[in-house]
Design a protein around this motif. Structure first.
Motif, mmCIF file in Angstrom:
data_model
loop_
_atom_site.group_PDB
_atom_site.id
_atom_site.type_symbol
_atom_site.label_atom_id
_atom_site.label_comp_id
_atom_site.label_asym_id
_atom_site.label_seq_id
_atom_site.Cartn_x
_atom_site.Cartn_y
_atom_site.Cartn_z
ATOM 1 N N ASN A 170 -6.867 8.330 67.621
ATOM 2 C CA ASN A 170 -7.242 7.329 68.634
ATOM 3 C C ASN A 170 -6.702 5.951 68.274
ATOM 4 O OD1 ASN A 170 -8.539 9.175 70.267
ATOM 5 N ND2 ASN A 170 -10.550 8.797 69.390
ATOM 6 N N ARG A 171 -6.725 5.614 66.994
ATOM 7 C CA ARG A 171 -6.206 4.311 66.561
ATOM 8 C C ARG A 171 -4.692 4.236 66.789
ATOM 9 N NH1 ARG A 171 -7.137 -0.773 66.681
ATOM 10 N NH2 ARG A 171 -5.192 -1.622 65.986
ATOM 11 N N ILE A 172 -3.979 5.281 66.423
ATOM 12 C CA ILE A 172 -2.527 5.298 66.594
ATOM 13 C C ILE A 172 -2.165 5.182 68.073
ATOM 14 C CG2 ILE A 172 -0.452 6.733 66.368
ATOM 15 C CD1 ILE A 172 -1.762 7.785 63.704
ATOM 16 N N LEU A 173 -2.850 5.930 68.922
ATOM 17 C CA LEU A 173 -2.580 5.854 70.361
ATOM 18 C C LEU A 173 -2.846 4.451 70.894
ATOM 19 C CD1 LEU A 173 -3.994 9.303 71.503
ATOM 20 C CD2 LEU A 173 -1.589 8.615 71.410
ATOM 21 N N SER A 174 -3.906 3.829 70.409
ATOM 22 C CA SER A 174 -4.221 2.450 70.809
ATOM 23 C C SER A 174 -3.104 1.493 70.393
ATOM 24 C CB SER A 174 -5.550 2.041 70.174
ATOM 25 O OG SER A 174 -5.848 0.711 70.449
ATOM 26 N N GLU A 175 -2.558 1.693 69.202
ATOM 27 C CA GLU A 175 -1.470 0.837 68.717
ATOM 28 C C GLU A 175 -0.190 1.070 69.530
ATOM 29 O OE1 GLU A 175 -1.076 1.328 64.451
ATOM 30 O OE2 GLU A 175 -3.197 0.896 64.156
ATOM 31 N N ILE A 176 0.127 2.320 69.807
ATOM 32 C CA ILE A 176 1.328 2.623 70.595
ATOM 33 C C ILE A 176 1.213 1.997 71.987
ATOM 34 C CG2 ILE A 176 2.582 4.491 71.758
ATOM 35 C CD1 ILE A 176 1.991 6.239 69.262
ATOM 36 N N GLN A 177 0.008 2.003 72.537
ATOM 37 C CA GLN A 177 -0.221 1.453 73.881
ATOM 38 C C GLN A 177 -0.424 -0.057 73.865
ATOM 39 O OE1 GLN A 177 -3.449 3.792 75.498
ATOM 40 N NE2 GLN A 177 -2.343 5.689 75.136
ATOM 41 N N GLU A 178 -0.322 -0.665 72.683
ATOM 42 C CA GLU A 178 -0.410 -2.123 72.516
ATOM 43 C C GLU A 178 -1.746 -2.699 73.004
ATOM 44 O OE1 GLU A 178 3.253 -4.219 73.696
ATOM 45 O OE2 GLU A 178 4.130 -2.226 73.996
ATOM 46 N N LYS A 179 -2.831 -2.002 72.701
ATOM 47 C CA LYS A 179 -4.158 -2.438 73.133
ATOM 48 C C LYS A 179 -4.798 -3.432 72.167
ATOM 49 C CE LYS A 179 -5.300 1.673 75.796
ATOM 50 N NZ LYS A 179 -6.223 2.805 75.937
ATOM 51 N N ASP A 180 -4.179 -3.666 71.020
ATOM 52 C CA ASP A 180 -4.797 -4.467 69.975
ATOM 53 C C ASP A 180 -3.688 -5.182 69.198
ATOM 54 O OD1 ASP A 180 -6.085 -5.144 67.441
ATOM 55 O OD2 ASP A 180 -7.659 -3.746 68.016
ATOM 56 N N PRO A 181 -3.930 -6.390 68.708
ATOM 57 C CA PRO A 181 -2.868 -7.084 67.969
ATOM 58 C C PRO A 181 -2.674 -6.584 66.529
ATOM 59 C CG PRO A 181 -4.819 -8.455 68.089
ATOM 60 C CD PRO A 181 -5.096 -7.240 68.930
ATOM 61 N N TYR A 182 -3.554 -5.726 66.036
ATOM 62 C CA TYR A 182 -3.448 -5.238 64.659
ATOM 63 C C TYR A 182 -2.782 -3.866 64.634
ATOM 64 C CZ TYR A 182 -6.827 -8.901 63.658
ATOM 65 O OH TYR A 182 -7.454 -10.115 63.543
ATOM 66 N N TYR A 183 -1.922 -3.659 63.622
ATOM 67 C CA TYR A 183 -1.210 -2.387 63.476
ATOM 68 C C TYR A 183 -1.446 -1.836 62.080
ATOM 69 C CZ TYR A 183 0.904 -3.294 67.928
ATOM 70 O OH TYR A 183 1.066 -3.509 69.277
ATOM 71 N N LEU A 184 -2.183 -0.723 62.014
ATOM 72 C CA LEU A 184 -2.457 -0.060 60.743
ATOM 73 C C LEU A 184 -1.449 1.040 60.453
ATOM 74 C CD1 LEU A 184 -6.323 0.447 61.107
ATOM 75 C CD2 LEU A 184 -5.131 -1.361 59.860
ATOM 76 N N PHE A 185 -1.050 1.772 61.493
ATOM 77 C CA PHE A 185 -0.240 2.973 61.306
ATOM 78 C C PHE A 185 1.094 2.940 62.051
ATOM 79 C CE2 PHE A 185 -4.786 4.327 61.216
ATOM 80 C CZ PHE A 185 -4.855 4.594 59.861
ATOM 81 N N ALA A 186 1.119 2.381 63.229
ATOM 82 C CA ALA A 186 2.328 2.404 64.064
ATOM 83 C C ALA A 186 3.131 1.120 63.892
ATOM 84 C CB ALA A 186 1.935 2.576 65.542
ATOM 85 N N SER A 187 4.432 1.231 64.133
ATOM 86 C CA SER A 187 5.278 0.043 64.151
ATOM 87 C C SER A 187 4.887 -0.826 65.340
ATOM 88 C CB SER A 187 6.747 0.414 64.326
ATOM 89 O OG SER A 187 7.275 0.879 63.135
ATOM 90 N N PRO A 188 4.801 -2.135 65.138
ATOM 91 C CA PRO A 188 4.573 -2.997 66.297
ATOM 92 C C PRO A 188 5.701 -2.787 67.298
ATOM 93 C CG PRO A 188 4.313 -4.216 64.257
ATOM 94 C CD PRO A 188 4.873 -2.883 63.888
ATOM 95 N N PRO A 189 5.438 -3.031 68.576
ATOM 96 C CA PRO A 189 6.475 -2.809 69.590
ATOM 97 C C PRO A 189 7.656 -3.750 69.393
ATOM 98 C CG PRO A 189 4.657 -4.026 70.513
ATOM 99 C CD PRO A 189 4.236 -3.606 69.136
ATOM 100 N N PRO A 190 8.796 -3.409 69.988
ATOM 101 C CA PRO A 190 9.945 -4.305 69.873
ATOM 102 C C PRO A 190 9.614 -5.646 70.526
ATOM 103 C CG PRO A 190 10.369 -2.590 71.498
ATOM 104 C CD PRO A 190 9.069 -2.246 70.820
ATOM 105 N N GLN A 191 10.149 -6.708 69.973
ATOM 106 C CA GLN A 191 9.883 -8.036 70.508
ATOM 107 C C GLN A 191 10.450 -8.219 71.901
ATOM 108 O OE1 GLN A 191 7.800 -10.283 69.047
ATOM 109 N NE2 GLN A 191 7.440 -8.514 67.739
ATOM 110 N N GLU A 192 11.625 -7.670 72.099
ATOM 111 C CA GLU A 192 12.259 -7.743 73.415
ATOM 112 C C GLU A 192 12.800 -6.376 73.754
ATOM 113 O OE1 GLU A 192 15.342 -10.638 73.744
ATOM 114 O OE2 GLU A 192 14.218 -12.125 72.624
ATOM 115 N N THR A 193 12.664 -6.010 75.021
ATOM 116 C CA THR A 193 13.334 -4.807 75.456
ATOM 117 C C THR A 193 14.611 -5.228 76.145
ATOM 118 O OG1 THR A 193 12.052 -4.825 77.499
ATOM 119 C CG2 THR A 193 11.240 -3.428 75.724
ATOM 120 N N ILE A 194 15.646 -4.443 75.934
ATOM 121 C CA ILE A 194 16.937 -4.813 76.517
ATOM 122 C C ILE A 194 17.079 -4.271 77.910
ATOM 123 C CG2 ILE A 194 18.240 -5.145 74.415
ATOM 124 C CD1 ILE A 194 19.063 -2.229 74.582
#
Length: 194
Positions: A170-194
């Protein structure tokens, strides 16, 4: 420090016309018209990737493929990192199953995390980012791991009365979906999408 994936799981295979439609013109020009694109989920950092497949190569949904440096057997190029919103509905449906599969197969990594996780700020502990873990359960986790380190997911389940796989997934899915500013397991999203 840049986090690179070595292996990833196939979430979706996009027909050339759909991939071409979604890519900016500048990027589209770099790839042959008949390129087959795929969306992948990284195994180590849960990075979402868009790649092109080598000509004539077929992959199955959920298949583990090599994306690291050097010779790749199925993936031709890594096009870009993508966000959750770039995934098609079937990929979004498959995502929780693949995250669960990865977590279950990498049990020791996550058990070690339960044994070593620390505070994020002066007032917040990493465990509190797991859905359903409040101050009382936090104190129970810290007390239990102080008695002796956790040995397995089953050990955590028995001693704490929680499902560690479910908490982590559940935490990983939350991070992938960018629901929270903290990242324990997943890479933060790219800063810019091309």
């Amino acid at each position: 420090m840049r986090r690179r994936e070595e292996y990833a799981y196939v979430l979706d295979v996009l027909p050339p016309e759909l991939a071409a439609y979604k890519l900016p013109a500048k990027v589209r020009r770099e790839f042959p018209r008949d390129s087959t694109f795929a969306h992948l989920l990284g195994e180590e950092y849960f990075t979402l990737l868009e790649v092109t497949l080598k000509p004539g190569v077929k992959v199955e949904l959920g298949e583990r493929v090599y994306v690291g440096a050097g010779q790749r057997d199925k993936v031709d190029k890594i096009v870009r990192r993508i966000r959750y919103e770039d995934l098609q509905p079937p990929a979004r449906e498959l995502l929780p199953q693949l995250v669960r599969q990865i977590v279950a197969s990498r049990e020791q990594k996550f058990v070690d995390w339960f044994n070593k996780a620390g505070p994020i700020t002066l007032k917040m502990h990493s465990f509190e980012l797991l859905h359903g873990i409040g101050k009382k359960k936090l104190q129970e986790i810290l007390a239990e791991r102080k008695k002796r380190p956790f040995q397995s997911f089953e050990d955590i389940r028995q001693r704490l009365g929680v499902d560690p796989i479910e908490l982590v997934v559940n935490r990983i899915l939350s991070e992938i979906q960018e629901k929270d500013p903290y990242y324990l397991f997943a890479s933060p999203p790219p800063q810019e999408t091309i």
